[in-house]
Design an enzyme around this catalytic site. Structure first.
Site, short mmCIF file in Angstrom:
data_model
loop_
_atom_site.label_atom_id
_atom_site.label_comp_id
_atom_site.label_asym_id
_atom_site.label_seq_id
_atom_site.Cartn_x
_atom_site.Cartn_y
_atom_site.Cartn_z
N GLY A 14 75.83 35.58 52.21
CA GLY A 14 76.57 36.13 53.61
C GLY A 14 77.83 35.36 53.85
O GLY A 14 77.64 34.13 53.79
N ARG A 75 76.51 39.63 46.75
CA ARG A 75 74.87 39.20 46.27
C ARG A 75 74.97 39.79 44.69
O ARG A 75 75.37 40.84 44.62
CB ARG A 75 73.95 39.91 47.01
CG ARG A 75 74.06 39.30 48.41
CD ARG A 75 72.80 39.36 49.21
NE ARG A 75 72.83 38.18 50.00
CZ ARG A 75 73.44 38.39 51.46
NH1 ARG A 75 73.67 39.54 51.81
NH2 ARG A 75 73.16 37.24 52.23
N ASP A 106 71.17 29.03 51.13
CA ASP A 106 70.16 28.59 50.17
C ASP A 106 70.34 29.29 48.92
O ASP A 106 70.02 28.84 47.96
CB ASP A 106 68.99 29.35 51.25
CG ASP A 106 67.85 28.66 51.02
OD1 ASP A 106 67.53 27.41 50.74
OD2 ASP A 106 66.51 29.36 50.71
N THR A 129 76.90 28.90 55.93
CA THR A 129 76.00 30.05 56.50
C THR A 129 76.07 29.93 57.98
O THR A 129 75.89 28.95 58.54
CB THR A 129 74.57 30.07 55.69
OG1 THR A 129 73.81 30.83 56.58
CG2 THR A 129 73.93 28.67 55.85
N ASP A 131 73.51 30.43 59.73
CA ASP A 131 72.02 30.47 60.03
C ASP A 131 71.74 28.96 60.23
O ASP A 131 70.72 28.59 61.02
CB ASP A 131 71.01 31.05 59.03
CG ASP A 131 71.26 32.49 58.92
OD1 ASP A 131 71.59 32.82 59.89
OD2 ASP A 131 71.03 33.05 57.68
N ASP A 133 70.39 26.78 58.63
CA ASP A 133 69.14 26.60 58.23
C ASP A 133 68.93 25.78 56.83
O ASP A 133 68.03 25.47 56.02
CB ASP A 133 68.37 27.98 57.90
CG ASP A 133 68.89 28.72 56.75
OD1 ASP A 133 70.27 28.48 56.48
OD2 ASP A 133 68.48 29.67 56.52
N ARG A 175 66.47 35.52 60.20
CA ARG A 175 65.55 36.38 59.72
C ARG A 175 64.32 35.25 59.34
O ARG A 175 63.23 35.41 59.91
CB ARG A 175 65.95 36.79 58.21
CG ARG A 175 66.38 38.43 58.35
CD ARG A 175 66.29 39.04 56.84
NE ARG A 175 67.03 38.03 56.20
CZ ARG A 175 68.33 38.21 55.34
NH1 ARG A 175 68.89 39.19 56.14
NH2 ARG A 175 68.79 37.22 54.71
P1 ATP Z 1 72.80 33.55 53.29
O1 ATP Z 1 72.15 32.28 53.85
O2 ATP Z 1 74.20 33.91 54.34
O3 ATP Z 1 72.04 34.64 53.27
P2 ATP Z 1 72.81 32.85 50.57
O4 ATP Z 1 73.52 32.02 49.82
O5 ATP Z 1 71.43 32.39 50.91
O6 ATP Z 1 73.55 33.27 51.81
P3 ATP Z 1 71.62 35.05 48.84
O7 ATP Z 1 72.10 36.66 48.78
O8 ATP Z 1 70.37 34.71 49.01
O9 ATP Z 1 72.65 34.39 50.01
O10 ATP Z 1 72.11 34.44 47.42
C1 ATP Z 1 73.43 34.54 46.83
C2 ATP Z 1 73.47 34.88 45.25
O11 ATP Z 1 72.81 33.33 44.79
C3 ATP Z 1 72.60 35.97 45.00
O12 ATP Z 1 73.20 37.21 45.19
C4 ATP Z 1 72.33 35.62 43.42
O13 ATP Z 1 73.43 35.88 42.66
C5 ATP Z 1 72.20 33.94 43.50
N1 ATP Z 1 70.89 33.51 43.23
C6 ATP Z 1 69.93 33.36 44.38
N2 ATP Z 1 68.84 33.05 43.88
C7 ATP Z 1 68.92 32.97 42.59
C8 ATP Z 1 67.90 32.46 41.49
N3 ATP Z 1 66.68 32.02 41.73
N4 ATP Z 1 68.48 32.37 40.22
C9 ATP Z 1 69.88 32.69 40.12
N5 ATP Z 1 70.69 32.99 41.01
C10 ATP Z 1 70.10 33.11 41.95
#
Ligand code: ATP
Length: 326
Positions: A14, A75, A106, A129, A131, A133, A175
């Site tokens: 995000g 994503r 995360d 982020t 959040d 978090d 969330r």
């Molecule tokens: P936000 O906190 O704003 O949601 P985020 O970094 O947590 O941001 P995610 O969509 O959860 O956003 O993760 C971003 C990208 O990281 C995913 O689309 C994926 O490509 C990669 N990713 C997440 N988990 C894994 C995993 N277990 N193995 C490999 N890649 C991953």
């Protein structure tokens, strides 16, 4: 790993206000230290699909004040697969990148950890982020701006709530975590706050509101984190409305407005500080860490720790909401 000469930077997951300020800091600090810096577009998708371009100092001119991310974010399902990550590594080799800096939350750090275990490429994470978090940093880039967006909106809602003697349930993002809800509730003088970390009992809230009503509170604001166990603002409002006829109940979902906008001074300074610190960390031989803020100083936290440990809310802040709403 030899000397670091070329680094890549990406934003993933995000978006959050201040990501641009972080990109700018990475690019400028990299160039300042004699490195070549490459922008990877659309997060991990750009690594898998080889959307990688050199960035110069002027490439990041005039972006510190802009929300969103000039590198775009996404994503990426392919990065969840071994083949996708292999392709990503091949592209890193093809572009001769010696390290990458990932700005995200995360999930982004989970992806980075998996990748770093499979391939020998130093990765530094910057907490981007809204959040807030992530364990290991007091603040994430974008959180302060999101909070200020919520406050501005709720102050306006408060005016109309007061004019009509209404009780508003305002749903904010979060969330899995109630950081935005909790801090914005204090900042807006909300009557109550509902967060995912604490089970909500509609009966208790009802008692609390009735108590306020008998003390002549003619209107009110309840901040609800979207992940609250009651099912969000609409659900809890329905329950309260049914049994509590004293107030005219309304619901507002703030939604994606919380992600956008020009970053606050706090987020710009945080992003700039952490971006420069990330480059310094790489040059100092660090790898697979998040660069965060602890007690107003830069702190290094292993990426694995940042994703495995849970950041807890401050119970004292919850108490504040109660004390200040007698
Ligand atoms: P936000 O906190 O704003 O949601 P985020 O970094 O947590 O941001 P995610 O969509 O959860 O956003 O993760 C971003 C990208 O990281 C995913 O689309 C994926 O490509 C990669 N990713 C997440 N988990 C894994 C995993 N277990 N193995 C490999 N890649 C991953």
């Amino acid at each position: 790993m030899g000397k670091i000469k070329k680094i890549g930077v990406l934003t993933s997951g995000g978006d959050s206000p201040g990501m641009n300020a972080a990109i700018r800091a990475v690019v400028r600090a990299g160039i300042f230290n004699g490195l070549e810096v490459y922008g990877i577009r659309h997060g991990y998708k750009g690594l898998v699909n080889n959307h990688i371009k050199r960035l110069k100092s002027y490439s990041v001119s005039n972006i510190i004040q802009r929300g969103g991310t000039i590198l775009k974010t996404a994503r990426c399902k392919d990065f969840l697969t071994k083949e996708g990550r292999k392709q990503a590594y091949n592209n890193i080799k093809e572009n001769e990148l010696d390290a990458i800096i990932v700005i995200g939350g995360d999930g982004t750090f989970t992806g980075a950890t998996v990748f770093a275990k499979e391939y020998n490429i130093p990765i530094i994470g910057l907490p981007g982020t809204i959040d807030n978090d992530l364990y290991g940093t007091d603040f994430t880039i974008g959180y302060d701006t999101a909070l200020n967006t919520v406050i501005e909106a709720v102050d306006k809602i408060r005016d109309t709530a007061s004019a009509h003697n209404r009780l508003f349930f305002v749903e904010v993002m979060g969330r899995d975590a109630g950081f935005i809800a909790l801090r914005s509730a204090i900042s807006c003088g909300a009557e109550a706050v509902l967060i995912p970390e604490i089970e909500t009992h509609a009966e208790d809230l009802l008692d609390y509101l009735e108590d306020g009503f008998t003390r002549k509170k003619s209107s009110g604001i309840i901040i609800v984190a979207e992940g609250d166990q009651s099912g969000g603002a609409f659900e809890i409002a329905k329950k309260i409305e049914k049994d509590f006829i004293n107030y005219d109940v309304r619901v507002t979902i703030l939604g994606h407005i919380q992600r956008g906008g020009s970053p606050t001074a706090f987020d710009r300074v945080t992003a700039s500080t952490l971006g420069v610190a990330a480059v310094k960390a790489l040059l100092g031989g660090e790898k697979n860490i998040m660069v965060g803020l602890q007690n107003n100083s830069v702190a290094y936290v292993p990426l694995e720790k940042a994703i495995k440990h849970h950041k807890t809310i401050k119970k004292s802040l919850l108490d504040l909401v109660k004390v200040l709403n007698i």
